[in-house]
Write an enzyme that holds these catalytic residues in place. Structure first.
Site, PDB file in Angstrom:
ATOM      1  CG  PHE A   6     -60.034  17.803 -54.831  1.00 28.14           C
ATOM      2  CD1 PHE A   6     -60.617  17.138 -53.762  1.00 28.14           C
ATOM      3  CD2 PHE A   6     -59.156  17.103 -55.648  1.00 28.14           C
ATOM      4  CE1 PHE A   6     -60.349  15.797 -53.510  1.00 28.14           C
ATOM      5  CE2 PHE A   6     -58.879  15.766 -55.411  1.00 28.14           C
ATOM      6  CZ  PHE A   6     -59.482  15.112 -54.357  1.00 28.14           C
TER       7      PHE A   6
ATOM      8  CB  SER B 229     -62.407  12.831 -54.160  1.00 30.35           C
ATOM      9  OG  SER B 229     -63.521  13.598 -54.579  1.00 30.35           O
TER      10      SER B 229
ATOM     11  CB  THR C 253     -61.467  14.694 -58.970  1.00 29.04           C
ATOM     12  OG1 THR C 253     -61.573  15.773 -58.049  1.00 29.04           O
ATOM     13  CG2 THR C 253     -60.417  15.022 -60.015  1.00 29.04           C
TER      14      THR C 253
HETATM   15  C1  LIG Z   1     -68.585  18.201 -47.266  1.00 32.38           C
HETATM   16  C2  LIG Z   1     -67.493  17.144 -47.350  1.00 32.38           C
HETATM   17  C3  LIG Z   1     -66.286  17.466 -47.954  1.00 32.38           C
HETATM   18  C4  LIG Z   1     -65.269  16.516 -48.036  1.00 32.38           C
HETATM   19  N1  LIG Z   1     -64.072  16.848 -48.601  1.00 32.38           N
HETATM   20  C5  LIG Z   1     -63.064  15.953 -48.596  1.00 32.38           C
HETATM   21  C6  LIG Z   1     -61.796  16.310 -49.114  1.00 32.38           C
HETATM   22  O1  LIG Z   1     -61.549  17.417 -49.573  1.00 32.38           O
HETATM   23  N2  LIG Z   1     -60.811  15.358 -49.077  1.00 32.38           N
HETATM   24  C7  LIG Z   1     -61.016  14.109 -48.547  1.00 32.38           C
HETATM   25  O2  LIG Z   1     -60.085  13.301 -48.521  1.00 32.38           O
HETATM   26  N3  LIG Z   1     -62.220  13.753 -48.073  1.00 32.38           N
HETATM   27  C8  LIG Z   1     -63.230  14.637 -48.069  1.00 32.38           C
HETATM   28  N4  LIG Z   1     -64.446  14.268 -47.563  1.00 32.38           N
HETATM   29  C9  LIG Z   1     -64.662  12.881 -47.105  1.00 32.38           C
HETATM   30  C10 LIG Z   1     -64.465  12.730 -45.602  1.00 32.38           C
HETATM   31  O3  LIG Z   1     -63.128  13.007 -45.231  1.00 32.38           O
HETATM   32  C11 LIG Z   1     -64.814  11.282 -45.177  1.00 32.38           C
HETATM   33  O4  LIG Z   1     -63.957  10.390 -45.874  1.00 32.38           O
HETATM   34  C12 LIG Z   1     -66.252  10.903 -45.500  1.00 32.38           C
HETATM   35  O5  LIG Z   1     -67.123  11.983 -45.272  1.00 32.38           O
HETATM   36  C13 LIG Z   1     -66.722   9.702 -44.681  1.00 32.38           C
HETATM   37  O6  LIG Z   1     -66.660   9.976 -43.309  1.00 32.38           O
HETATM   38  P1  LIG Z   1     -67.945  10.453 -42.446  1.00 32.38           P
HETATM   39  O7  LIG Z   1     -69.052   9.478 -42.718  1.00 32.38           O
HETATM   40  O8  LIG Z   1     -67.455  10.473 -41.029  1.00 32.38           O
HETATM   41  O9  LIG Z   1     -68.288  11.816 -42.932  1.00 32.38           O
HETATM   42  C14 LIG Z   1     -65.471  15.209 -47.494  1.00 32.38           C
HETATM   43  C15 LIG Z   1     -66.695  14.909 -46.872  1.00 32.38           C
HETATM   44  C16 LIG Z   1     -67.701  15.858 -46.798  1.00 32.38           C
HETATM   45  C17 LIG Z   1     -69.005  15.480 -46.118  1.00 32.38           C
END
Ligand SMILES: Cc1cc2nc3c(=O)[nH]c(=O)nc-3n(C[C@H](O)[C@H](O)[C@H](O)COP(=O)(O)O)c2cc1C
Length: 329
Positions: free
Chosen positions: A112, A172, A175
């Site tokens: 975060f 997440s 945290t």
């Molecule tokens: C670099 C990065 C930063 C992320 N930051 C957040 C975040 O701040 N809040 C959140 O809810 N999810 C965050 N995620 C999770 C994504 O929203 C998502 O739930 C997760 O990457 C799985 O989806 P994907 O396989 O399509 O990437 C983050 C993912 C990545 C890769």
């Protein structure tokens, strides 16, 4: 149409992931809208909101709210800004994002990084994006779980007038202790009560969405489903990143701390989605997220019960072509 993105990606992947992200977004701001092919309109109404198409950008991509207007050029039906915390915080030390290209995956432990909710609200006021805009809220790392509700409520109050829906991020892995809040009924109760109050005082209903982890036992999934039904939560996002490394155990970066996203997450995230759907039986809409790298992956999420889907890592590896592939199938 010729896809330039594999070439652009090969250049971007020579840079560290955060620099590449910043540069990509800067390019996106500079490109006029006509550079991007329009996606076919496939309107869907979920949580009382009408989405021009069911494809969303997941939380974390535009964490401060600086880019959603420009990201709208890619044709998303919805964009989720955040995670935003009440007070500014820097997140964990760099490097904190790692690419695992052989697995079409990322590991991140950003934790975060937020400029704070007041900064985000100032950006939300500059909205020109016409699609559905979600805001994803969290708590500051320094706030103990006993006081977490105060942080979530502080963000909830401030973003409520500007958000089309609000996502509560309790999943997440970066945290400490955050995931314990997934089964905290008091938090849901407090947020639902505040939503009802704000609905009455503003005459505007903003749906409340919970984002959950893929690393949940069947019992925990059942407990979360029951609580969401009891507190009339409007939507559930399944899922965030995983702490499991089973699917990438052979990778030299497998031992980096953080959440794994991308292709290796697809089976676990879809299983959570399926189990949730069995409990909810369409009573609460589910947004399918985790490991969507192709149109077929998106179809699998819809078949498992998702009403909407979101992407993050797939966009890094496939570029805007991924959205077309999903929208045109
Ligand atoms: C670099 C990065 C930063 C992320 N930051 C957040 C975040 O701040 N809040 C959140 O809810 N999810 C965050 N995620 C999770 C994504 O929203 C998502 O739930 C997760 O990457 C799985 O989806 P994907 O396989 O399509 O990437 C983050 C993912 C990545 C890769």
């Amino acid at each position: 149409m010729f896809d330039l993105y594999p070439f652009i990606r090969s250049l971007l992947f020579r840079l560290d992931p955060e620099t590449a992200h910043r540069l990509t977004l800067r390019l996106l701001h500079a490109c006029p809208s006509f550079c991007f092919a329009k996606l076919p309109s496939k309107p869907v109404t979920v949580m009382g909101l009408t989405f021009d198409n069911p494809i969303g950008l997941a939380g974390g991509f535009d964490r401060h709210g600086d880019h959603f207007n420009a990201l709208g050029k890619l044709g998303f039906g919805f964009i989720e800004v955040g995670t935003v915390t009440p007070r500014p915080q820097a997140g964990q030390d760099r490097p904190r994002i790692f690419r695992l290209p052989e697995h079409f995956a990322l590991i991140n432990r950003i934790g975060f990084h937020s400029k704070g909710v007041d900064y985000c609200v100032a950006r939300l006021k500059q909205r020109t994006y016409k699609g559905v805009l979600g805001v994803n809220i969290g708590k500051n790392a320094a706030t103990p779980n006993e006081k977490a509700a105060d942080d979530y409520l502080a963000c909830f109050d401030k973003v409520y007038p500007y958000a089309d829906y609000i996502t509560v991020n309790v999943s997440s892995p970066n945290t400490p202790g955050l995931r314990e809040l997934q089964t905290n009924a008091d938090l849901l109760d407090a947020l639902k009560t505040r939503q009802t109050q704000l609905n009455q005082s503003t005459a505007r209903y903003v749906p409340l969405v919970i984002k959950i982890a893929p690393d949940l036992s069947s019992d925990a999934i059942a407990a979360i489903a029951n609580e969401c039904l009891e507190y009339e939560i409007d939507g559930i996002i399944a899922t965030n990143t995983t702490v499991s490394r089973d699917a990438v155990a052979d990778d030299p970066l497998a031992n980096e701390r953080g959440g794994l996203s991308g292709a290796p997450l697809m089976p676990a995230a879809t299983q959570v989605l399926q189990q949730l759907q069995q409990h909810l039986n369409n009573k609460i809409p589910i947004i399918g997220l985790g490991g969507i790298l192709s149109g077929q992956d998106a179809a699998t999420k819809f078949d498992a019960g998702a009403r909407l889907i979101q992407v993050y890592t797939g966009l890094i590896y496939r570029g805007p072509r991924l959205l077309r592939e999903i929208a045109c199938q």
